[in-house]
Design a protein around this motif. Structure first.
Motif: not given
Ligand SMILES: *[C@@H]1O[C@H](CO)[C@@H](O)[C@H](O)[C@H]1NC(C)=O
Ligand SMILES: *[C@@H]1O[C@H](CO)[C@@H](O)[C@H](O)[C@H]1NC(C)=O
Ligand SMILES: *[C@@H]1O[C@H](CO)[C@@H](O)[C@H](O)[C@H]1NC(C)=O
Length: 362
Positions: A348-362, A328-329, A8-12
């Motif tokens: 049983l629950r399906h959760y979005e956005d749990m795995v980082v596949d690609e990163c980018g500079c934002r 960032v993801p 949960f750490l952000s870039c800053f």
């Protein structure tokens, strides 16, 4: 805590110390996105229904292949990203004799959040006969089953007919183990309204094996009522947590040393976060994280926005006044989780956005 903090750490804040209060806030935020008001502390870790295991394993396999629509539950042919086994909290009203039982069934529907759309609810009644009580005539063990919807709380001595309505009446025959299913979708939706859930009443009566029996011997002509486990299987959809995706990309991110922005491998072990007591499966997963520099000139592979390209340009002239863009993801993928909620129900629950596949500079 290492995994949880890093996730949960952000870039800053990458180089600062994290205080425990911040971590607690992050944990609360994450739990609330899972629809949980607090960290579940299951008091009774009941068995995981085999159907949920099956769906979980299938969704795990689907992850690796391609996944047309993660937000349907093909087992029931409905839309949904959450499947719950809601436990029965009712109690036995009377079992004065061994051959007739009246049981109150109650399913607390407030475990569903308001945003969830209920797509399907099914009552599951599992009868497990006590084999020691079975007489010799196997194959003849039948009992009658009456299921009523309770319309209002009734007082003692009141006529039952005005306070309940018959939903189902059938004769059940069992040999070893029998499960009866009953579609309760409409009623379960009604139960979600405040003050409307009075539950159900189930009356089981075993039928005499021999109708010619002497009345004195009446009890001996009956088979005991089998042990009963009831649950309500509820499928619902949280539309805000379900975006269909065309395809998913690589699951594992290769490790290669470079300080340029890219996904880094991070395995989150739920034991490290102290969640092993309520998460049933998976025990952990490859979540990854983004880390690295966004140097000038920003190459295409860094997936920068026009804004990020300009920011690196300004940074190259004025490194002190303007920071580099953040790594960032930019593409994430879902996972499925199996856990106990605050009411000991298996979910049983399906959760979005749990795995980082690609990163980018934002
Ligand atoms: C149902 O569950 C909620 C919390 O999930 C709880 O606040 C409420 O008291 C429960 N209701 C009953 C009747 O048990
Ligand atoms: C269950 O009942 C609902 C509402 O009556 C109905 O729309 C649905 O098709 C039923 N589902 C199954 C699987 O029978
Ligand atoms: C940028 O996106 C492409 C595909 O669109 C991907 O192959 C690449 O790995 C991404 N870059 C980073 C740093 O993740």
């Amino acid at each position: 805590m290492a995994g949880f903090t890093r996730l949960f750490l952000s870039c800053f804040f990458t180089f600062g110390l994290v205080n425990t209060e911040d971590v607690q806030v992050q944990e609360r935020l994450f739990l609330s996105s899972l629809g949980l008001p607090s960290r579940p502390r299951p008091s009774n870790r009941g068995p995981v229904p085999s159907l949920l295991w099956r769906i979980f394993k299938k969704s795990d396999e689907k992850r690796v292949e391609s996944d047309p629509d993660p937000c349907t539950v093909p087992e029931y042919g409905v839309r949904g990203n959450i499947v719950r086994y809601v436990l029965d909290q009712g109690r036995v009203v009377s079992d004065s004799s061994s051959h007739a039982v009246e049981k109150h069934l109650f399913f607390n529907m407030s475990v569903l959040e308001d945003v969830e759309q209920l797509s399907f609810a099914q009552l599951e009644m599992k009868f497990k006969p006590d084999l020691s009580h079975l007489p010799h005539q196997v194959g003849q063990h039948t009992f009658s089953m009456h299921l009523y919807k309770v319309l209002r709380t009734s007082l003692k001595g009141m006529n039952h007919d005005s306070s309940r309505r018959l939903l189902l009446s059938q004769s059940v025959q069992y040999t070893h183990s029998t499960t009866v299913h009953f579609n309760l979708t409409d009623l379960a939706e009604w139960w979600r309204k405040p003050g409307k859930n009075f539950g159900l009443v189930l009356v089981l009566q075993s039928t005499p094996l021999d109708n010619q029996l002497d009345p004195v011997d009446y009890d001996h002509g009956h088979v005991g009522i089998p042990e009963l486990v009831t649950s309500l299987v509820v499928v619902s959809l949280n539309p805000y947590q379900c975006k269909s995706r065309k395809k998913r990309s690589a699951y594992y991110v290769p490790v290669s040393p470079s300080n340029v922005c890219k996904p880094r491998r991070l395995y989150i072990d739920f034991r490290d976060v102290g969640w092993q007591d309520w998460i049933i499966a998976p025990q952990g997963y490859v979540a990854n994280y983004c880390h690295g520099e966004c140097p000038f000139p920003l190459s295409e592979s860094l997936n920068g926005t026009n804004h990020a390209i300009l920011q690196t340009l300004v940074h190259s002239f004025d490194p002190k006044g303007t920071p580099q863009p953040c790594c960032v993801p930019v593409k994430l993928s879902p996972i499925s989780m199996l856990y106990y909620d605050n009411n000991d129900n298996v979910v049983l629950r399906h959760y979005e956005d749990m795995v980082v596949d690609e990163c980018g500079c934002r």
